[in-house]
Enzyme design. Structure first.
Site, PDB file in Angstrom:
ATOM      1  N   ARG A 133       0.819  -1.204   0.000  1.00 32.65           N
ATOM      2  CA  ARG A 133       0.000   0.000   0.000  1.00 32.65           C
ATOM      3  C   ARG A 133       0.863   1.268   0.000  1.00 32.65           C
ATOM      4  O   ARG A 133       0.427   2.312  -0.479  1.00 32.65           O
ATOM      5  CB  ARG A 133      -0.907  -0.016   1.242  1.00 32.65           C
ATOM      6  N   ASP A 162     -10.624   1.055  -4.347  1.00 37.12           N
ATOM      7  CA  ASP A 162     -10.831   0.950  -2.894  1.00 37.12           C
ATOM      8  C   ASP A 162     -10.367  -0.361  -2.266  1.00 37.12           C
ATOM      9  O   ASP A 162      -9.640  -0.337  -1.287  1.00 37.12           O
ATOM     10  CB  ASP A 162     -12.310   1.204  -2.559  1.00 37.12           C
ATOM     11  N   CYS A 189      -7.547  24.040   3.885  1.00 38.17           N
ATOM     12  CA  CYS A 189      -8.345  23.970   5.119  1.00 38.17           C
ATOM     13  C   CYS A 189      -8.143  25.212   5.998  1.00 38.17           C
ATOM     14  O   CYS A 189      -9.059  25.618   6.712  1.00 38.17           O
ATOM     15  CB  CYS A 189      -7.988  22.717   5.908  1.00 38.17           C
ATOM     16  N   CYS A 192     -14.930  20.026  10.492  1.00 37.68           N
ATOM     17  CA  CYS A 192     -15.062  18.574  10.415  1.00 37.68           C
ATOM     18  C   CYS A 192     -14.669  17.917  11.737  1.00 37.68           C
ATOM     19  O   CYS A 192     -15.325  16.972  12.192  1.00 37.68           O
ATOM     20  CB  CYS A 192     -14.225  18.020   9.265  1.00 37.68           C
ATOM     21  N   CYS A 235     -17.501  15.684  14.766  1.00 38.47           N
ATOM     22  CA  CYS A 235     -17.449  14.241  15.025  1.00 38.47           C
ATOM     23  C   CYS A 235     -18.107  13.903  16.363  1.00 38.47           C
ATOM     24  O   CYS A 235     -17.681  14.384  17.414  1.00 38.47           O
ATOM     25  CB  CYS A 235     -16.012  13.747  15.026  1.00 38.47           C
ATOM     26  N   SER A 250     -18.215   5.125  11.308  1.00 42.23           N
ATOM     27  CA  SER A 250     -18.150   4.379  10.048  1.00 42.23           C
ATOM     28  C   SER A 250     -17.476   3.034  10.265  1.00 42.23           C
ATOM     29  O   SER A 250     -17.957   1.991   9.783  1.00 42.23           O
ATOM     30  CB  SER A 250     -17.397   5.180   8.991  1.00 42.23           C
ATOM     31  N   ASP A 301     -21.682  10.512   8.066  1.00 45.76           N
ATOM     32  CA  ASP A 301     -21.312  11.585   7.140  1.00 45.76           C
ATOM     33  C   ASP A 301     -21.049  12.915   7.838  1.00 45.76           C
ATOM     34  O   ASP A 301     -20.864  13.938   7.165  1.00 45.76           O
ATOM     35  CB  ASP A 301     -22.429  11.805   6.107  1.00 45.76           C
ATOM     36  N   CYS A 313     -17.981  20.091   6.078  1.00 43.81           N
ATOM     37  CA  CYS A 313     -16.928  20.802   5.340  1.00 43.81           C
ATOM     38  C   CYS A 313     -17.487  22.011   4.597  1.00 43.81           C
ATOM     39  O   CYS A 313     -18.383  21.872   3.754  1.00 43.81           O
ATOM     40  CB  CYS A 313     -16.271  19.841   4.348  1.00 43.81           C
TER      41      CYS A 313
END
Length: 382
Positions: free
Chosen positions: A62, A137, A191, A197, A201, A219, A245, A251
C-alpha cells in the site's frame, strides 16, 4: 522512456473519462507520495486501524504503487461526484428513521466505478499499446494521497479528500499504466484554520487534525467492527446505522460543490430515510433482497440488524419493543446482545427484569454481559 505525446493523449483521456461519467481526472507519478508510508506506519503502530488486519498485512504494498506493480510509470486518478441533495445530518433529528451514509444509498460504487475504469483503461491501452491495471478501494492503493498528488483535491483535516469543485463528495478510482504521462501539479491544502469537520465528530475520532482513530469512528464501528458496539458509543450513534457523514457534511467547501443533480450516483429513494421499525424485521433473505447490489450487503444481515437495534434503542419509542422482542431469540449472539440493550432503553426496569427472567439460560459471554449491564448488579435466576 519519454512521456507519451501529452496533449493529444491527455485530451483523449479527459474526453473519454467525462463520457463515462467521471467528474475529475488527473495524473500522478508513482513516486509522488513519499510521506505516505511513514504516516501509514504510524497509524498502524498506534493501533488506530482497530481490527482491520488487512491494513498491516498489505502495508508494504500500500505504501508505494511501484511495490504493488513495479512496472507502473503513471497513475491516472479519477473521481466521481456523489453529492447529496441536502445535508444528510438533518435526518439525525428524525429518531424513527435510519440514517445511511450517502455513498451507500445507491448501487455499490465498487461495481459502478470499476466497470467504468475498465472501459476507460481498455480504450487507453488500445490507444497507447501500454499495459494497464485498475483499482477501486478494495486493492492496497492509497487513493487519497495519490489524488492529492495528482491535483484532484487535498486530504482535509478529516483525512478525506476535499475538492474545490466537489467538496467532500468524491469517490475515487485509479488506473495504473506503463505509459509515462506528464504528471499534474499537486493540490495544496485549503483547510486553513477551519476545524468544522473535527468539531462535528460525535465520537471525537480525530486525535489531531489530519489523524483519525478508527476505533472511535462510527463508520468503522457500523461497517468493519464485527462484535458488540462498545457501550460508550451507542447513544452518540443515534440513528446512524451504516457509516457516518458528519465530518464530510460539515466541510465548508461543500457549498462550492456541484449541484446534486449533476451527481452520477443517485440515491435509491427507499434508502434515503427508511423506517427503523421496518428494518428490524429483516431476516437474512429479506436483507439480501433489499440490499442486492448495495455496498450494505457486504456486512451481512446480523451486523446490520445490530446497528439498527442501537438506533431503535435511541429512538425513545416504546412501540418498537414489539419488533425488538423477537430478536432476543435471534440465532446471532450479536443481534441478541444488541436487542437486550435496545429493549432496556425502552422498557421500565421492573418489566425488563420480568422479561429477562423468563428467558432461557444464555450461553454467549457477550450476551450475558449485556444482560448484567441491563439489569445493573442484580443477578438473574433462570
Amino acid at each position: 522512456m519519454k512521456p507519451v505525446s501529452s496533449d493529444r493523449l491527455r485530451t483523449f483521456l479527459d474526453t473519454e473519462a467525462r463520457k463515462l461519467g467521471f467528474d475529475a481526472i488527473a495524473v500522478a507519478s508513482p513516486d509522488a507520495i513519499p510521506l505516505a508510508p511513514q504516516r501509514l506506519h504510524e497509524f498502524i503502530a498506534k493501533g488506530r486501524h482497530a481490527t482491520m488486519e488487512w491494513m498491516p498485512e498489505t502495508q508494504e504494498r500500500r505504501s508505494d504503487p511501484r511495490i504493488l506493480w513495479p512496472e507502473v510509470r503513471s497513475v491516472i486518478m479519477l473521481g466521481m461526484n456523489y453529492g447529496p441533495e441536502g445535508d444528510p445530518t438533518e435526518l439525525l433529528a428524525r429518531k424513527d428513521r435510519a440514517n445511511i451514509s450517502v455513498y451507500a444509498r445507491h448501487r455499490d460504487y465498487h461495481d459502478v466505478i470499476k466497470g467504468k475504469l475498465k472501459e476507460l483503461a481498455q480504450k487507453f491501452a488500445s490507444r497507447t499499446g501500454q499495459d494497464v491495471k485498475v483499482f477501486v478501494d478494495t486493492a492496497p492503493v492509497m487513493e487519497k494521497p495519490l489524488a492529492e498528488a495528482a491535483g484532484i483535491g487535498w486530504q482535509g483535516k478529516h483525512t478525506n479528500l476535499v475538492s474545490r469543485e466537489y467538496g467532500s463528495w468524491l469517490l475515487l478510482g485509479a488506473i495504473f499504466t506503463k505509459a509515462a504521462l506528464q504528471a499534474d501539479s499537486p493540490e495544496r491544502d485549503h483547510c486553513g484554520s477551519c476545524r468544522a469537520c473535527l468539531d462535528s465528530c460525535p465520537t471525537n475520532a480525530f486525535p489531531a487534525p489530519y489523524q483519525i482513530d478508527a476505533r472511535r469512528c462510527i463508520s468503522y464501528l457500523t461497517i468493519e467492527h464485527k462484535g458488540p458496539i462498545p457501550h460508550e458509543f451507542r447513544h452518540v450513534m443515534a440513528n446512524r446505522i451504516y457509516g457516518c457523514d458528519d465530518c464530510l457534511a460539515a466541510c465548508p467547501w461543500n457549498k462550492f460543490a456541484k449541484l446534486a443533480s449533476e451527481a452520477k450516483l443517485i440515491a435509491r429513494e427507499d434508502l434515503k430515510e427508511p423506517r427503523i421499525a421496518d428494518l428490524l424485521l429483516l431476516d437474512d433473505q429479506a436483507f439480501r433482497t433489499l440490499f442486492s447490489g448495495s455496498p450494505i450487503k457486504r456486512i451481512g444481515r446480523d451486523r446490520f440488524v445490530r446497528n439498527v437495534l442501537i438506533a431503535a434503542g435511541n429512538a425513545q419509542d416504546p412501540a418498537l419493543v414489539e419488533q425488538i422482542e423477537p430478536l432476543l431469540d435471534d440465532p446471532a449472539p450479536t443481534v441478541r446482545g444488541a436487542a437486550i440493550w435496545a429493549i432496556a432503553q425502552l422498557m421500565d426496569p421492573c418489566r425488563l427484569s420480568q422479561l429477562l427472567s423468563k428467558r432461557p439460560q444464555e450461553q454467549d459471554p457477550d450476551v450475558q454481559a449485556e444482560i448484567t449491564a441491563a439489569l445493573g448488579t442484580r443477578e438473574m435466576s433462570h
